[in-house]
Motif scaffolding. Sequence first.
Motif, PDB file in Angstrom:
ATOM      1  N   LYS A   3       0.853  -1.191   0.000  1.00 26.35           N
ATOM      2  CA  LYS A   3       0.000   0.000   0.000  1.00 26.35           C
ATOM      3  C   LYS A   3       0.884   1.234   0.000  1.00 26.35           C
ATOM      4  O   LYS A   3       1.836   1.318   0.778  1.00 26.35           O
ATOM      5  CB  LYS A   3      -0.914   0.019   1.232  1.00 26.35           C
ATOM      6  N   MET A   4       0.570   2.179  -0.900  1.00 24.75           N
ATOM      7  CA  MET A   4       1.331   3.420  -0.942  1.00 24.75           C
ATOM      8  C   MET A   4       0.455   4.570  -0.468  1.00 24.75           C
ATOM      9  O   MET A   4      -0.772   4.498  -0.557  1.00 24.75           O
ATOM     10  CB  MET A   4       1.877   3.708  -2.334  1.00 24.75           C
ATOM     11  N   ALA A   5       1.096   5.616   0.038  1.00 22.15           N
ATOM     12  CA  ALA A   5       0.351   6.779   0.514  1.00 22.15           C
ATOM     13  C   ALA A   5       0.981   8.068   0.015  1.00 22.15           C
ATOM     14  O   ALA A   5       2.191   8.141  -0.216  1.00 22.15           O
ATOM     15  CB  ALA A   5       0.315   6.784   2.046  1.00 22.15           C
ATOM     16  N   GLU A  34      -1.100   0.387  12.349  1.00 19.09           N
ATOM     17  CA  GLU A  34      -2.276   0.393  11.465  1.00 19.09           C
ATOM     18  C   GLU A  34      -2.251   1.590  10.513  1.00 19.09           C
ATOM     19  O   GLU A  34      -2.845   1.557   9.434  1.00 19.09           O
ATOM     20  CB  GLU A  34      -3.573   0.500  12.297  1.00 19.09           C
ATOM     21  N   ASP A  35      -1.597   2.680  10.941  1.00 18.85           N
ATOM     22  CA  ASP A  35      -1.569   3.923  10.157  1.00 18.85           C
ATOM     23  C   ASP A  35      -0.348   4.009   9.251  1.00 18.85           C
ATOM     24  O   ASP A  35      -0.088   5.055   8.660  1.00 18.85           O
ATOM     25  CB  ASP A  35      -1.559   5.146  11.100  1.00 18.85           C
ATOM     26  N   GLN A  36       0.422   2.921   9.170  1.00 18.01           N
ATOM     27  CA  GLN A  36       1.678   2.975   8.412  1.00 18.01           C
ATOM     28  C   GLN A  36       1.542   2.301   7.044  1.00 18.01           C
ATOM     29  O   GLN A  36       0.663   1.471   6.837  1.00 18.01           O
ATOM     30  CB  GLN A  36       2.803   2.321   9.231  1.00 18.01           C
ATOM     31  N   PHE A  37       2.441   2.705   6.136  1.00 20.33           N
ATOM     32  CA  PHE A  37       2.359   2.245   4.743  1.00 20.33           C
ATOM     33  C   PHE A  37       3.690   1.671   4.276  1.00 20.33           C
ATOM     34  O   PHE A  37       4.744   2.045   4.781  1.00 20.33           O
ATOM     35  CB  PHE A  37       1.935   3.415   3.843  1.00 20.33           C
ATOM     36  N   ASP A  38       3.588   0.768   3.270  1.00 21.22           N
ATOM     37  CA  ASP A  38       4.795   0.152   2.710  1.00 21.22           C
ATOM     38  C   ASP A  38       5.629   1.165   1.935  1.00 21.22           C
ATOM     39  O   ASP A  38       6.851   1.108   1.916  1.00 21.22           O
ATOM     40  CB  ASP A  38       4.407  -0.980   1.741  1.00 21.22           C
ATOM     41  N   VAL A  39       4.919   2.068   1.241  1.00 26.42           N
ATOM     42  CA  VAL A  39       5.595   3.042   0.376  1.00 26.42           C
ATOM     43  C   VAL A  39       4.947   4.411   0.552  1.00 26.42           C
ATOM     44  O   VAL A  39       3.721   4.520   0.669  1.00 26.42           O
ATOM     45  CB  VAL A  39       5.484   2.613  -1.116  1.00 26.42           C
ATOM     46  N   ILE A  40       5.770   5.444   0.592  1.00 28.55           N
ATOM     47  CA  ILE A  40       5.246   6.819   0.592  1.00 28.55           C
ATOM     48  C   ILE A  40       5.917   7.563  -0.555  1.00 28.55           C
ATOM     49  O   ILE A  40       7.148   7.570  -0.678  1.00 28.55           O
ATOM     50  CB  ILE A  40       5.495   7.530   1.944  1.00 28.55           C
ATOM     51  N   LYS A  67       8.003  -0.413   9.028  1.00 34.34           N
ATOM     52  CA  LYS A  67       9.326  -1.036   9.147  1.00 34.34           C
ATOM     53  C   LYS A  67       9.618  -1.709   7.799  1.00 34.34           C
ATOM     54  O   LYS A  67       8.731  -2.359   7.223  1.00 34.34           O
ATOM     55  CB  LYS A  67       9.280  -2.070  10.266  1.00 34.34           C
ATOM     56  N   ASN A  68      10.806  -1.514   7.282  1.00 32.37           N
ATOM     57  CA  ASN A  68      11.221  -2.010   5.950  1.00 32.37           C
ATOM     58  C   ASN A  68      10.520  -1.299   4.787  1.00 32.37           C
ATOM     59  O   ASN A  68      10.685  -1.682   3.632  1.00 32.37           O
ATOM     60  CB  ASN A  68      11.024  -3.529   5.812  1.00 32.37           C
TER      61      ASN A  68
END
Length: 492
Positions: free
Chosen positions: A189-191, A268-274, A315-316
């Motif tokens: 998921k990206m944000a 819960e509020d974090q993303f794989d890619v920004i 993380k990562n």
Amino acid sequence: MSSLSNFVKRIRDIMRNDAGINGDAQRIEQLAWMLFLKIYDAREDDWEIDDDNYQSIIPEECRWRNWAADDKSGKAMTGDTLLNFVNNTLFPTLKNLNVTPDTPLKKSIVKTTFEDANNYMKDGVLLRQVINVIDELDLSDYEESHAFGEIYESILRELQSAGSAGEFYTPRAVTDFMAKMIKPKIGEKMADFACGTGGFITSWLKELAPQVKTTADQAEYANSIYGVEKKQFPYMLCITNMLLHGLDVPNIYHDNSLLRDVLDYTEEDQFDVILMNPPYGGSEKADVKNHFPADLASSETADLFMSVIMYRLKKNGRAAVILPDGFLFGTDNAKVAIKKKLLSEFNLHTIIRLPSSVFSPYTSITTNILFFDRTGSTTETWYYRLDMPEGYKHFSKTKPMKLEHFDPVIEWWNNRQEINIDGFDKAKKYTVKQLTDDFGYNLDLCGYPHEEEEILDPMDLIQRYEEKRASLNAEIDRVLAEITALLGGTKE
């Protein structure tokens, strides 16, 4: 298809004759809400086919198919009747739709989209002409719908020259390059926490699309984005953009990402890619700064977004962020604290310096792309200065930056070597010790050798001087403290 090529010109020519339209920004805003309703209506056709019980949130008389579509029988509203309907029925109805927390996102976006929309046109006959041009679009035809996606891009590009609206658009070459280097994967998921018209999101989707092989992949793809936009108009453009890209439930929210305490964010509020180009140059009020730890509470908008990004990257996870030069050279307390956090908790592996006219004509402030991930602390950072391509003095509306202009970076990326041209570093590696101890967190390295040629807008110039002054003052204080410590005294 031929009618598509001069779609924007035909609409512009009609609107020029309307006394209510004043300039490009209003013309595009007028076009935006009509396009949204046309595109939403086409999506509703698909939803009705998939679900026999589908109920539109828009009352029947206000659905595009029932008031705007002209069946050429002579019954379509025009003139004062049309104007009266749009101003006194359509707009009040859509602005006041009954939306609850249980309303599905694909329905609630209609009300959010119309919250601050306006009908500027004053001539109902001209309004009918514009509506007819829009209604000619056949969005059920895959080829035509895809071709219209390209035209929508050109409409968004025009925002760059429509006054202050330009801040909503990052050149497509830049968003495409960043998405390409970040290497999206299905399931991630990206944000983008200030997503404007959705440029980074569409570049992400374009890069991810070839990996879609199954229906499960398709579901992951459609659910792979998250965007927040504070301003109403770009939010409307972004939602329309997502519907055009076939996303039935665009996870795009009309909100302000800076109005939540960063310490409250959980996994819960974090993303794989920004992927982001945070607004910069803005100054935030004290109540906004209260949402940040005291040491990170800068008054500069881009700095605050940088903190949000750090707190919301998994993380990562991986990030690519555009930041102005002021972030690199700034050595005031908040900027140093942000850079300390970045280098100690994240791996800032690459900084790409961009030519000054990339965002022309909106701003001449020079920007950079910072690539970092959350895999551990930084040990070394590579810099690469992207020079103007052969034959270009500067980028402009007629000669914009293209993805191919990034070819030298892409070629260098996988086989990194230091490059020095005429005594100036073009690509160079620095250890984290050099960045922190030797340069005191001033990351303004491998810059452009001919800075004196840069001509800035007066307000940009003032901002640049203020940032330089703050940075120099902080640097003087740091050096004085070191000298005092060496002499065995203490400096209050």
